[in-house]
Design a protein around this motif. Structure first.
Motif, PDB file in Angstrom:
ATOM      1  N   TYR A 196       0.942  -1.071  -0.076  1.00 57.10           N
ATOM      2  CA  TYR A 196      -0.036  -0.263   0.075  1.00 57.10           C
ATOM      3  C   TYR A 196       0.678   1.295   0.014  1.00 57.10           C
ATOM      4  O   TYR A 196       1.769   1.558   0.955  1.00 57.10           O
ATOM      5  N   ASN A 197       0.869   2.125  -0.888  1.00 60.36           N
ATOM      6  CA  ASN A 197       1.523   3.295  -1.102  1.00 60.36           C
ATOM      7  C   ASN A 197       0.774   4.461  -1.039  1.00 60.36           C
ATOM      8  O   ASN A 197      -0.051   4.837  -1.837  1.00 60.36           O
TER       9      ASN A 197
ATOM     10  N   GLY B 296      -4.044   6.761  -1.552  1.00 61.32           N
ATOM     11  CA  GLY B 296      -3.041   5.695  -1.767  1.00 61.32           C
ATOM     12  C   GLY B 296      -3.383   4.595  -2.747  1.00 61.32           C
ATOM     13  O   GLY B 296      -4.612   4.363  -3.253  1.00 61.32           O
ATOM     14  N   GLY B 297      -2.382   3.970  -3.468  1.00 63.30           N
ATOM     15  CA  GLY B 297      -2.582   2.987  -4.419  1.00 63.30           C
ATOM     16  C   GLY B 297      -2.034   1.648  -3.896  1.00 63.30           C
ATOM     17  O   GLY B 297      -0.788   1.460  -3.360  1.00 63.30           O
TER      18      GLY B 297
ATOM     19  N   ALA C  44       4.018   7.159   2.564  1.00 64.36           N
ATOM     20  CA  ALA C  44       4.514   5.882   3.482  1.00 64.36           C
ATOM     21  C   ALA C  44       4.293   4.709   2.841  1.00 64.36           C
ATOM     22  O   ALA C  44       3.245   4.553   1.800  1.00 64.36           O
ATOM     23  N   VAL C  45       4.814   3.656   2.867  1.00 61.40           N
ATOM     24  CA  VAL C  45       4.814   2.337   2.036  1.00 61.40           C
ATOM     25  C   VAL C  45       4.298   1.288   3.105  1.00 61.40           C
ATOM     26  O   VAL C  45       5.459   1.127   4.148  1.00 61.40           O
ATOM     27  N   VAL C  46       3.270   0.648   3.145  1.00 60.66           N
ATOM     28  CA  VAL C  46       2.765  -0.428   4.174  1.00 60.66           C
ATOM     29  C   VAL C  46       2.321  -1.660   3.773  1.00 60.66           C
ATOM     30  O   VAL C  46       1.934  -1.561   2.527  1.00 60.66           O
ATOM     31  N   ALA C  47       1.892  -2.768   4.251  1.00 55.96           N
ATOM     32  CA  ALA C  47       1.357  -3.802   3.862  1.00 55.96           C
ATOM     33  C   ALA C  47      -0.276  -3.726   4.415  1.00 55.96           C
ATOM     34  O   ALA C  47      -0.351  -2.832   5.387  1.00 55.96           O
ATOM     35  N   ARG C  48      -1.103  -4.058   3.706  1.00 55.06           N
ATOM     36  CA  ARG C  48      -2.471  -4.075   3.769  1.00 55.06           C
ATOM     37  C   ARG C  48      -3.075  -5.494   3.677  1.00 55.06           C
ATOM     38  O   ARG C  48      -2.934  -6.114   2.469  1.00 55.06           O
ATOM     39  N   LEU C  49      -3.778  -5.898   4.738  1.00 54.50           N
ATOM     40  CA  LEU C  49      -4.396  -7.116   4.727  1.00 54.50           C
ATOM     41  C   LEU C  49      -6.045  -7.183   4.617  1.00 54.50           C
ATOM     42  O   LEU C  49      -6.511  -6.412   5.423  1.00 54.50           O
TER      43      LEU C  49
ATOM     44  N   LEU D 175       0.175   2.549   9.516  1.00 51.27           N
ATOM     45  CA  LEU D 175       0.991   3.610   8.930  1.00 51.27           C
ATOM     46  C   LEU D 175       1.734   4.613   9.860  1.00 51.27           C
ATOM     47  O   LEU D 175       1.344   4.683  10.942  1.00 51.27           O
ATOM     48  N   LYS D 176       3.061   4.973   9.578  1.00 47.20           N
ATOM     49  CA  LYS D 176       3.865   5.598  10.317  1.00 47.20           C
ATOM     50  C   LYS D 176       4.327   6.557   9.505  1.00 47.20           C
ATOM     51  O   LYS D 176       4.888   6.505   8.367  1.00 47.20           O
ATOM     52  N   PHE D 177       4.303   7.966  10.183  1.00 45.62           N
ATOM     53  CA  PHE D 177       5.025   9.101   9.578  1.00 45.62           C
ATOM     54  C   PHE D 177       5.981   9.628  10.327  1.00 45.62           C
ATOM     55  O   PHE D 177       5.593   9.566  11.658  1.00 45.62           O
TER      56      PHE D 177
END
Length: 287
Positions: A56-57, A278-279, A90-95, A114-116
């Motif tokens: 997730y971007n 986000g994409g 931020a770049v994270v994983a999404r489930l 998410l963390k900024f």
């Protein structure tokens, strides 16, 4: 035209361009995939259980936080992006997951975090809570975290092999951590709150072919709970997907998330206004 209006218009343009690019890229990838045998196209694909995992971007994130001492005339506010130099990406994983009891009833869930972070010499004096004033030129390291957990019940108003349209109701558990450290004065402040937010929503799926489909999911709420939690939220997800094999699919999606919360404690009121685009590129399993 004000500078703020120009900035907002630019961010909206950048967001729209990014969304269009993501969808076009996904459609091009799908177009280039080899055609499936005719017999496979006639096959019925499973959808009783779905599990989706993707990268997730997040882009163009903005956060404005405000802390007001209750019964006091003046509060403090911080624009974490402008005042503290907080990251906007931020770049994270999404489930995500879905279990269907039958054609009309299902249970869905999702998780992502998410963390900024940011670091900047502040350009104005900042008053925040019970901290001493943070004066101009003080180096401040900041952090903002969101943990999002979702669970919802969904009901299909219409469902056949080509299309589905339904409604949903559930909860968003939103955990927010706000923290910063003013190194020059040796002061730090951390605030963490968890808000269970009831949501309603709509969802739809449409299969252009047995292998190729598009979907959307819209969730929203407005709450005023015992004068301790007030606010609103909307969470929109749109995506396209291609079934590579009977149990495996690849896809791309776009998400827009906005939340405005007012959390009222005994001594102070914390207000959070945040949103991001986000994409996501992902893989799905179906059983």
């Amino acid at each position: 035209m004000t500078d703020k209006t120009t900035i907002l218009r630019k961010r909206w343009t950048d967001s729209s361009r990014y969304w269009i690019t993501m969808i076009v890229a996904a459609l091009m990838c799908i177009t280039l995939l080899p055609a499936a045998p005719a017999s496979a196209e006639d096959e019925k694909y499973p959808d009783k259980f779905m599990l989706r995992l993707g990268g997730y971007n997040v882009r163009n994130a903005e956060t404005l936080a405000r802390l007001d001492a209750n019964n006091a005339p003046v509060g403090a506010h911080i624009d974490f992006t402008k005042d503290l130099g907080l990251d906007t990406t931020a770049v994270v994983a999404r489930l995500d997951g879905l279990y269907r009891f039958n054609d009309h009833h299902g249970l869905g869930f999702a998780w992502y975090a998410l963390k900024f972070t940011g670091s900047r010499d502040v350009g104005r004096t900042i008053d925040w809570g019970d901290l001493p004033p943070i004066t101009v030129g003080t180096r401040v390291d900041s952090e903002l975290r969101f943990d999002v957990y979702k669970v919802n019940y969904q009901y299909s108003l219409f469902h056949n092999e080509q299309a589905e349209l339904g409604v949903l109701a559930g909860l968003h558990f939103l955990k927010i951590f706000v923290g910063f450290n003013a190194a020059g004065i040796g002061e730090s402040k951390n605030t963490a709150v968890t808000a269970p937010l009831p949501v309603l929503g709509l969802f739809a799926d449409y299969h252009f072919t047995p292998r190729m489909s598009a979907y959307y999911n819209l969730q929203f709420f407005s709450i005023n709970y015992e004068n301790t939690v007030k606010g609103s939220m909307h969470d929109f997800l749109f995506g396209v997907e291609y079934r590579l094999f009977k149990n495996v699919a690849l896809g791309a999606a776009y998400n827009r998330f906005v939340v405005n919360l007012e959390l009222i404690a005994d001594a102070a009121t914390l207000t959070i206004n945040t949103g991001w685009n986000g994409g996501m590129l992902y893989g799905s399993l179906y059983f």
